[in-house]
Design a protein around this motif. Structure first.
Motif, PDB file in Angstrom:
ATOM      1  N   ASP A 173      33.289  16.892  66.817  1.00 16.81           N
ATOM      2  CA  ASP A 173      31.934  16.418  66.491  1.00 16.81           C
ATOM      3  C   ASP A 173      31.892  14.912  66.218  1.00 16.81           C
ATOM      4  O   ASP A 173      30.875  14.266  66.429  1.00 16.81           O
ATOM      5  N   HIS A 174      32.990  14.400  65.672  1.00 18.31           N
ATOM      6  CA  HIS A 174      33.005  13.003  65.197  1.00 18.31           C
ATOM      7  C   HIS A 174      34.062  12.185  65.921  1.00 18.31           C
ATOM      8  O   HIS A 174      34.790  11.412  65.316  1.00 18.31           O
ATOM      9  N   ALA A 175      34.145  12.374  67.237  1.00 18.45           N
ATOM     10  CA  ALA A 175      35.258  11.798  68.004  1.00 18.45           C
ATOM     11  C   ALA A 175      35.183  10.278  68.132  1.00 18.45           C
ATOM     12  O   ALA A 175      36.204   9.613  68.192  1.00 18.45           O
ATOM     13  N   TYR A 195      33.254   7.584  62.244  1.00 17.35           N
ATOM     14  CA  TYR A 195      33.889   8.609  63.096  1.00 17.35           C
ATOM     15  C   TYR A 195      35.132   9.153  62.418  1.00 17.35           C
ATOM     16  O   TYR A 195      35.548   8.659  61.353  1.00 17.35           O
ATOM     17  N   ASP A 196      35.716  10.170  63.044  1.00 14.87           N
ATOM     18  CA  ASP A 196      36.944  10.767  62.518  1.00 14.87           C
ATOM     19  C   ASP A 196      38.134  10.115  63.228  1.00 14.87           C
ATOM     20  O   ASP A 196      38.453  10.452  64.378  1.00 14.87           O
ATOM     21  N   ILE A 197      38.766   9.208  62.520  1.00 18.31           N
ATOM     22  CA  ILE A 197      39.885   8.437  63.069  1.00 18.31           C
ATOM     23  C   ILE A 197      40.972   9.389  63.586  1.00 18.31           C
ATOM     24  O   ILE A 197      41.356  10.334  62.897  1.00 18.31           O
ATOM     25  N   SER A 217      28.401   7.740  67.300  1.00 21.02           N
ATOM     26  CA  SER A 217      28.797   7.728  65.897  1.00 21.02           C
ATOM     27  C   SER A 217      27.951   8.677  65.049  1.00 21.02           C
ATOM     28  O   SER A 217      26.741   8.812  65.240  1.00 21.02           O
ATOM     29  N   ARG A 218      28.608   9.292  64.071  1.00 22.68           N
ATOM     30  CA  ARG A 218      27.875  10.147  63.127  1.00 22.68           C
ATOM     31  C   ARG A 218      26.882   9.339  62.291  1.00 22.68           C
ATOM     32  O   ARG A 218      26.004   9.915  61.648  1.00 22.68           O
ATOM     33  N   LEU A 219      27.023   7.999  62.300  1.00 19.17           N
ATOM     34  CA  LEU A 219      26.046   7.177  61.582  1.00 19.17           C
ATOM     35  C   LEU A 219      24.674   7.239  62.244  1.00 19.17           C
ATOM     36  O   LEU A 219      23.650   7.031  61.593  1.00 19.17           O
ATOM     37  N   LEU A 272      37.879  20.113  65.364  1.00 23.21           N
ATOM     38  CA  LEU A 272      38.877  19.151  64.871  1.00 23.21           C
ATOM     39  C   LEU A 272      38.197  17.990  64.170  1.00 23.21           C
ATOM     40  O   LEU A 272      37.262  17.378  64.708  1.00 23.21           O
ATOM     41  N   HIS A 273      38.696  17.681  62.974  1.00 24.16           N
ATOM     42  CA  HIS A 273      38.147  16.586  62.166  1.00 24.16           C
ATOM     43  C   HIS A 273      39.293  15.868  61.461  1.00 24.16           C
ATOM     44  O   HIS A 273      40.416  16.370  61.390  1.00 24.16           O
ATOM     45  N   SER A 274      38.975  14.686  60.885  1.00 23.25           N
ATOM     46  CA  SER A 274      39.948  14.030  60.005  1.00 23.25           C
ATOM     47  C   SER A 274      39.242  13.551  58.739  1.00 23.25           C
ATOM     48  O   SER A 274      38.028  13.319  58.741  1.00 23.25           O
TER      49      SER A 274
HETATM   50 ZN   LIG Z   1      34.434  15.060  60.958  1.00 22.31          ZN
END
Ligand SMILES: [Zn+2]
Length: 250
Positions: free
Chosen positions: A26-28, A52-54, A77-79, A147-149
């Motif tokens: 989702d946050h690539a 984003y998810d680094i 971006s999720r922003l 997958l997220h970070s």
């Molecule tokens: Zn995420």
């Protein structure tokens, strides 16, 4: 690897749907379309987790390749808008994110909100739905792997976990992940840490819980996958764990 997207708001990595697994990120990425003018933020904010998810795009690509399974990644971006929120969630478009005021989101009205949903949010989720439908047409109920970070620190406090597994009401796949990570012996594993997986309207609620498809969300601490060596290590950790589930069936 073959990559297609009919819409610039997501990227699709082709793979064998009969493998029974679809990867989601989702946050690539941290990109913003030029007309949004970086939302009024200085460039350094786009290097942070708020954008984003680094490390997650590289891990997703590596896993898709290693497992020959398809992946879908949001490319903005999720922003701008958070794909991991329901369209009616109040945190869909954040005015403040981890202390950073987002000027470009201060005056988002209903029309702009709908514009962003139509351009960035709905196409990504439509692509996930289409991927699931393609799998079902092949007689496959795919397992959804999100997958997220996460940041190593939150509000000044160090987070102890190397990896977390988030889940809501269906623990079938999450239980496998938790057991496998714990069996590794060298990982501090979060069970619904650093976040809870119970969020109505998020990606796994929408596509997993609501459709009774097995699913789980893997959160990797971002400093562990910020460099290629760490990405490679985590692909090597995750691929056999996912492979074992695919072979074991459901
Ligand atoms: Zn995420």
């Amino acid at each position: 690897m073959f990559e297609t997207s009919l819409n610039d708001s997501f990227a699709r990595i082709d793979g064998n749907l009969k493998r029974g697994l679809i990867l989601l990120a989702d946050h690539a990425r941290n990109t913003i379309p030029p007309e949004y003018g970086a939302l009024g933020l200085p460039p350094e904010q786009f290097e942070r987790h708020i954008a984003y998810d680094i490390g997650v795009e590289a891990v997703t690509r590596g896993l898709a390749r290693a497992l020959d399974c398809p992946a879908l990644m949001a490319t903005y971006s999720r922003l701008l808008i958070d794909p991991n929120r329901g369209a009616d969630d109040p945190t869909l478009i954040m005015r403040v994110s981890d202390g950073a005021i987002v000027p470009g989101n201060a005056l988002v009205d209903d029309a702009e909100r709908e514009r962003r949903i139509a351009r960035f949010h709905r196409p990504y989720h439509g692509a996930i739905t289409a991927e699931i439908e393609r799998a079902k047409a092949l007689g496959v109920d795919p397992v959804l792997v999100s997958l997220h970070s996460f940041t190593p620190f939150w509000k000044g406090i160090a987070r102890p976990w190397h990896v977390g597994v988030l889940w809501d009401t269906d623990r079938r796949f999450a239980g496998h992940l938790l057991a496998a990570f714990r069996a590794a012996g060298d990982l501090c594993v979060g069970d619904n840490e650093p976040y809870s997986g119970a969020l109505v309207g998020d990606t796994l609620y929408t596509h997993g819980t609501s459709r009774d498809l097995q699913h789980g969300l893997i959160e990797i601490r971002q400093d562990l996958i910020a460099r290629q060596s760490g990405v490679d290590e985590w692909i090597s950790r995750l691929a056999p764990i996912l492979e074992a589930y695919m072979k074991g069936g459901s």
